[in-house]
Design an enzyme around this catalytic site. Structure first.
Site, short mmCIF file in Angstrom:
data_model
loop_
_atom_site.label_atom_id
_atom_site.label_comp_id
_atom_site.label_asym_id
_atom_site.label_seq_id
_atom_site.Cartn_x
_atom_site.Cartn_y
_atom_site.Cartn_z
N CYS A 144 10.67 -3.41 -1.69
CA CYS A 144 9.34 -2.82 -1.83
C CYS A 144 8.85 -2.07 -0.61
O CYS A 144 7.76 -1.48 -0.64
CB CYS A 144 8.33 -3.91 -2.20
SG CYS A 144 8.67 -4.69 -3.79
N HIS A 183 2.54 -0.24 -8.69
CA HIS A 183 3.52 -0.48 -7.62
C HIS A 183 4.91 -0.02 -8.03
O HIS A 183 5.79 -0.83 -8.34
CB HIS A 183 3.53 -1.97 -7.27
CG HIS A 183 4.58 -2.36 -6.28
ND1 HIS A 183 4.88 -1.59 -5.16
CD2 HIS A 183 5.41 -3.44 -6.23
CE1 HIS A 183 5.86 -2.19 -4.49
NE2 HIS A 183 6.20 -3.30 -5.10
N CYS A 197 5.12 -6.92 2.27
CA CYS A 197 6.25 -7.84 2.12
C CYS A 197 7.31 -7.17 1.25
O CYS A 197 7.03 -6.17 0.58
CB CYS A 197 5.80 -9.15 1.46
SG CYS A 197 5.06 -8.91 -0.18
#
EC number: 2.3.1.155
Length: 452
Positions: A116, A406, A436
């Site tokens: 990510c 996202h 994160c």
């Protein structure tokens, strides 16, 4: 959020006066600036983008960036793009998207992946190229596309099909061998951590439980994210969003389509998504599968100004850290925030804008609780006491990944662009972003508003 639910979010540190600091710049160093950042609207997977390919989205993001900045294509020296779920036909998606956007075939490009924080890695790769003097102008970005992911046969079937491909007459092999392997199953891209075999949602649920984050607090935080994103959209603050006329879709796509304000009573009735039946992570307080792409123009400051471009912000210090990937999978921001502040010689009191990636509401609240914990600081961070959590008055004020969406590889550039735009809108000086990522990796960066 109700007063009771924000106690773990508000820092109890001494609110000392902000430092008087004109700039973090070094006159002997090459300053790296963010000139502009854009993104396609982030959409829920399976909606208007469903018939595209990932490079289509990244191409449009780069084209939109070039149009908005007006920089000549032949002045671009390098392109680096982050992605997570790779399309096999465009394994170096950076190159395909750059060519599709009309960038010279003489301009090199490569693709990076770091879960990510893939576009964070793309940007810091470009940052290093510029800071070291190797390049002056780099396009960085990221994309992910969950509407169409690579699905493959299991290993037995793949082995059989490769054997079939090697023989001249494979009819007998197909007829007599395939029925014997009728039990084979298709394999979707892995959603579990390879090292722990645990789905991220399970880890988030355990993390929330470990820090005592209630279901109510998570639902309230998710509502906050969606409410702020809706307000920012209506007020025109999300200026990084491009209009995209998708082939085969009647109306141009102009905004994110996952922003929804769900009544608390309805959220309370939703079932646990991962740890059933008593878990606290639900579809309503988690980020959703998304399609989208982002792009930023990074340049050496003097080069940008010489070309008549107006930088938005400096990229200053950054850090990457990693933790044990089972129990601390999602605690990257708690570790990286104090580290990057120390690198910059700043404290949280100096920070005007904070943007954290929101994977889950529980993940955000657990990180903030960890930062307010003396025990966590002493036992896990080798620090004498708590580092303190950012003030919610500065935190994700235009929404976040829970509401905006996202697309894994695209979020980092969204965070950087939002920081720059918020610094200007809120008349701030310094911004902090953190995220994160799978594997227990975390990233944080300090940005500084450009005086121009």
């Amino acid at each position: 959020l109700s007063p009771g639910s924000v106690r773990c979010l508000s820092s109890t540190r001494n609110q000392s006066a902000k430092k008087s600091r004109a700039t973090l710049g070094n006159s002997n160093a090459r300053n790296v600036v963010l000139v502009e950042g854009v993104r396609t609207p982030f959409l829920m997977s399976g909606t208007q983008y469903k018939n595209l390919m990932p490079h289509d989205l990244q191409r449009e993001a780069i084209k939109g960036l070039l149009k908005r900045t007006g920089i000549p294509k032949d002045k671009l020296e390098y392109v680096v793009i982050g992605t997570v779920i790779q399309e096999g036909k465009t394994s170096n998606i950076a190159r395909e998207a750059a060519l599709g956007a009309g960038i010279s075939d003489k301009t090199p490009a490569h693709t990076v992946t770091q879960a990510c924080i893939s576009s964070n890695q793309a940007m810091t790769t470009g940052f290093n190229m510029i800071a070291s003097g190797q390049m002056d102008t780099v396009v960085a970005g990221g994309v992910d596309f969950m509407s169409d992911v690579p699905i493959r046969f299991n290993r037995k079937m793949r082995s059989l099909m490769l054997q079939m491909n090697k023989v001249t007459n494979c009819v007998w092999l197909g007829i007599y061998e395939l029925p014997r392997h009728a039990h084979v199953r298709l394999q979707l891209p892995a959603i579990a951590e390879f090292s722990t075999d645990e789905v991220m949602g399970h880890s988030a649920d355990r993390l929330a439980a470990a820090f005592g984050i209630s279901r109510l607090a998570q639902d309230e935080y998710a509502t906050r994210s969606h409410t702020l994103a809706k307000k920012a959209t209506e007020e025109g603050k999300l200026s990084d969003v491009l209009e995209y006329k998708v082939p085969g879709v009647a109306e141009p796509v102009t905004s994110d389509n996952g922003i929804r304000i769900t009544p608390m009573e309805k959220m309370a009735k939703m079932r646990a998504a991962f740890v059933k039946p008593h878990g606290t992570i639900t579809a309503a307080n988690s980020s959703f599968l998304s399609d989208g792409a982002s792009a930023v123009l990074l340049m050496e400051e003097k080069k940008a100004k010489a070309m008549g471009l107006k930088p938005k912000a400096y990229l200053r210090n950054y850090t990457y850290m990693s933790q044990e990937p089972k129990d601390q999978l999602l605690l990257g921001p708690a570790y990286t925030t104090p580290t990057v502040l120390e690198k910059a010689g700043l404290t949280l009191n100096d920070i005007d804008v904070v943007e954290y990636h929101e994977a889950f509401a529980g993940q955000i609240l657990a990180n903030l609780a960890a930062m307010e914990s003396d025990y966590f600081a002493q036992k896990h961070m080798n620090r004498p006491g708590k580092v303190g959590a950012p003030s919610m008055d500065k935190f994700n004020l235009w929404g976040g990944s829970l509401s905006i969406g996202h697309p894994f590889g695209a979020t980092g550039c969204r965070l950087v662009t939002t920081c720059a735009n918020r610094l200007k809108a809120e008349d701030g000086t310094y911004a902090l972003l953190a995220a994160c990522a799978a594997g227990g990796i975390g990233h944080a960066m300090i940005m500084e508003r450009h005086p121009d």
